[in-house]
Design a protein around this motif. Structure first.
Motif, PDB file in Angstrom:
ATOM      1  N   TRP A 105      64.473  18.361  59.511  1.00 44.81           N
ATOM      2  CA  TRP A 105      65.601  18.135  60.296  1.00 44.81           C
ATOM      3  C   TRP A 105      65.335  17.389  61.533  1.00 44.81           C
ATOM      4  O   TRP A 105      66.083  16.586  62.362  1.00 44.81           O
ATOM      5  N   LEU A 106      64.443  17.713  62.349  1.00 39.94           N
ATOM      6  CA  LEU A 106      63.716  17.077  63.403  1.00 39.94           C
ATOM      7  C   LEU A 106      63.577  15.677  63.506  1.00 39.94           C
ATOM      8  O   LEU A 106      63.831  15.165  64.463  1.00 39.94           O
ATOM      9  N   ARG A 107      63.558  15.099  62.509  1.00 39.27           N
ATOM     10  CA  ARG A 107      63.307  13.685  62.293  1.00 39.27           C
ATOM     11  C   ARG A 107      64.738  13.060  62.508  1.00 39.27           C
ATOM     12  O   ARG A 107      64.458  11.788  62.759  1.00 39.27           O
ATOM     13  N   SER A 108      65.937  13.412  62.408  1.00 38.07           N
ATOM     14  CA  SER A 108      67.064  12.799  62.583  1.00 38.07           C
ATOM     15  C   SER A 108      67.608  12.387  64.011  1.00 38.07           C
ATOM     16  O   SER A 108      66.889  12.834  64.931  1.00 38.07           O
TER      17      SER A 108
ATOM     18  N   ILE B 247      67.774  15.080  71.236  1.00 36.47           N
ATOM     19  CA  ILE B 247      67.787  16.474  71.863  1.00 36.47           C
ATOM     20  C   ILE B 247      66.568  16.640  72.317  1.00 36.47           C
ATOM     21  O   ILE B 247      65.951  17.179  73.424  1.00 36.47           O
ATOM     22  N   MET B 248      65.347  16.637  71.523  1.00 32.97           N
ATOM     23  CA  MET B 248      64.174  16.665  71.955  1.00 32.97           C
ATOM     24  C   MET B 248      63.610  15.990  73.211  1.00 32.97           C
ATOM     25  O   MET B 248      62.948  16.477  73.978  1.00 32.97           O
TER      26      MET B 248
ATOM     27  N   THR C 291      68.445  23.140  70.367  1.00 28.99           N
ATOM     28  CA  THR C 291      67.777  22.724  71.550  1.00 28.99           C
ATOM     29  C   THR C 291      66.172  23.338  71.576  1.00 28.99           C
ATOM     30  O   THR C 291      65.446  23.015  72.707  1.00 28.99           O
ATOM     31  N   ILE C 292      65.539  24.013  70.745  1.00 28.38           N
ATOM     32  CA  ILE C 292      64.337  24.218  70.725  1.00 28.38           C
ATOM     33  C   ILE C 292      63.803  23.759  69.160  1.00 28.38           C
ATOM     34  O   ILE C 292      64.351  23.776  68.177  1.00 28.38           O
ATOM     35  N   PRO C 293      62.537  23.198  69.122  1.00 24.82           N
ATOM     36  CA  PRO C 293      61.922  22.780  67.908  1.00 24.82           C
ATOM     37  C   PRO C 293      61.989  23.537  66.618  1.00 24.82           C
ATOM     38  O   PRO C 293      62.488  23.097  65.740  1.00 24.82           O
TER      39      PRO C 293
END
Length: 430
Positions: free
Chosen positions: A120-123, A129-130, A418-420
């Motif tokens: 999901w972090l790839r979206s 956000i990151m 908001t956090i990985p």
């Protein structure tokens, strides 16, 4: 020329190669539009059938989501794109073909996305956000360095509870009892007595069984501590710092804020000095707003903080809380023993407390009295008491929660984004 997406503005009308993943694609009979990402940003690659070999166009149309590849083409300006550029693709080389990628462009439930947080972090939204989080971290270091602070790293494993609470993660430290730190503050006070103005930036842990959108089990705190500093001077540093990081995000993360559909006018309005209201005044205000059951001496919950913040539509300091509901080390108001020289900074738009701070007790006799009241006996806290024995000075400090601050600045609903890799009450995976 090999480059990255965030550097393509330097190569307009030039041919470059970028290592990318395919985020999405759409195509017609003669053109394929590839949405590409490389970690630094997102760009559209346009593959025109008439301009490339038949095999290249066939590959482009058959690419699957999250396939990795090297893509080569000419960078051109594109005024329709928020990014401002696109690539006219000339060639592509598949590195690894991804099959059956689980997070498709359709809508997914939160639990599914959290189970696949590593993907999901790839979206695009999570990427934005990151990037904002990273900018806040960078601005934090910049601010405190230019203000003359020294970075100090307090321990994560401790032998006592800084806040005197039982909401701690317990572990064994060989043959001793130990805890994961819930705050580096006590150690930062010791550091301030050696270095003057210090700040820490590290993980903290709270074994609080809370499921609200504002709570994490593991989160990051920025904790400055200042010797020879009054409560008033600390408040001025806090508002200066918050204004600085908001301005830094506005200056450096325009594209990310656009991706997040953040109302930047609300962020542009964040200018010091911030309004202030005492706890007493906050009680009266809440009663006027319909919270008739609240009584003096209660701590404020999320609905109370939100109502106060909406009244001001700016970050607002709530000062002078009752001594009974605050930590043992907070300095009493010299004019009123039942309240302490403290403040919580409440973010606007319902994001709650982002900073808690206070003047610290610097009088040895009073601190010994607090030790007795809070049953802080034994060797675990002796070193902290010694800070008042050997050259005690007026000092103050505060702690800012990074994730709540990121949530507010980004305008996202829940701190889990908001956090990985968030740690929540019922989540330790992935």
């Amino acid at each position: 020329m090999k480059t990255t997406i965030n550097q393509v503005s330097n190569y307009v009308n030039q041919e470059v190669t970028i290592g990318v993943w395919l985020a999405n694609k759409r195509s017609s009979g003669k053109i394929a539009f590839l949405q590409l990402r490389d970690g630094t940003g997102f760009i559209q690659g346009v593959v025109v059938k008439a301009d490339v070999d038949e095999e290249i166009f066939k590959k482009a149309k058959s690419l699957t989501q999250e396939t990795s590849l090297y893509i080569t083409g000419v960078i051109v300006e594109d005024t329709r794109s928020p990014f401002g550029y696109e690539m006219q693709v000339k060639n592509l080389e598949i590195i690894h073909e991804a099959k059956d990628y689980p997070i498709t462009p359709k809508a997914h439930g939160t639990e599914f996305l959290m189970d696949h947080r590593h993907l999901w972090l790839r979206s695009k939204k999570q990427h934005a956000i990151m990037k904002v989080r990273n900018q806040i971290i960078q601005a934090t270091y910049q601010f405190f360095q230019q203000e003359g602070f020294v970075k100090v790293d307090p321990p994560i494993l401790t032998g006592s509870a800084p806040e005197g609470t039982t909401e701690l993660f317990h572990t064994k430290y060989f043959d001793e009892e130990a805890y994961l730190s819930q705050s580096g503050q006590l150690y930062m006070e010791a550091s301030a007595m050696a270095l003057g103005k210090v700040f820490s930036f590290g993980p903290t842990f709270r074994a609080e069984k809370s499921k609200t959108r504002r709570h994490l089990i593991e989160f990051w705190m920025i904790e400055p501590e200042m010797a020879f500093t009054t409560h008033e001077e600390s408040l001025q540093t806090q508002e200066k710092y918050v204004q600085f990081i908001v301005q830094s995000v506005l200056n450096q993360c325009e594209l990310e804020l656009t991706t997040l559909e953040r109302d930047i006018n609300k962020l542009k309005a964040i200018q010091a000095p911030f309004p202030r209201i005492t706890y007493d005044e906050a009680i009266d205000l809440l009663k006027e707003k319909g919270f008739t059951d609240i009584t003096w001496g209660e701590d404020f919950g999320s609905p109370h903080e939100t109502a106060i913040a909406e009244h001001f539509d700016m970050p607002v300091f709530i000062t002078h809380y009752p001594k009974a509901i605050k930590a043992f080390y907070m300095k009493p108001d010299p004019d009123r023993d039942d309240v302490v020289l403290c403040a919580d900074l409440i973010a606007p738009e319902g994001y709650g407390e982002i900073i808690g701070g206070s003047a610290r007790i610097d009088d040895l006799e009073l601190m010994e009295k607090r030790y007795e009241e809070h049953h802080l006996t034994g060797d675990a806290y002796e070193w902290y008491l010694e800070l008042r024995k050997y050259g005690s000075v007026p000092h103050a400090g505060f702690g800012l929660g990074l994730e709540r601050t990121v949530a507010w600045i980004c305008g996202v609903d829940h701190v889990r984004e908001t956090i990985p890799f968030p740690r929540l009450l019922n989540r330790l995976y992935p």
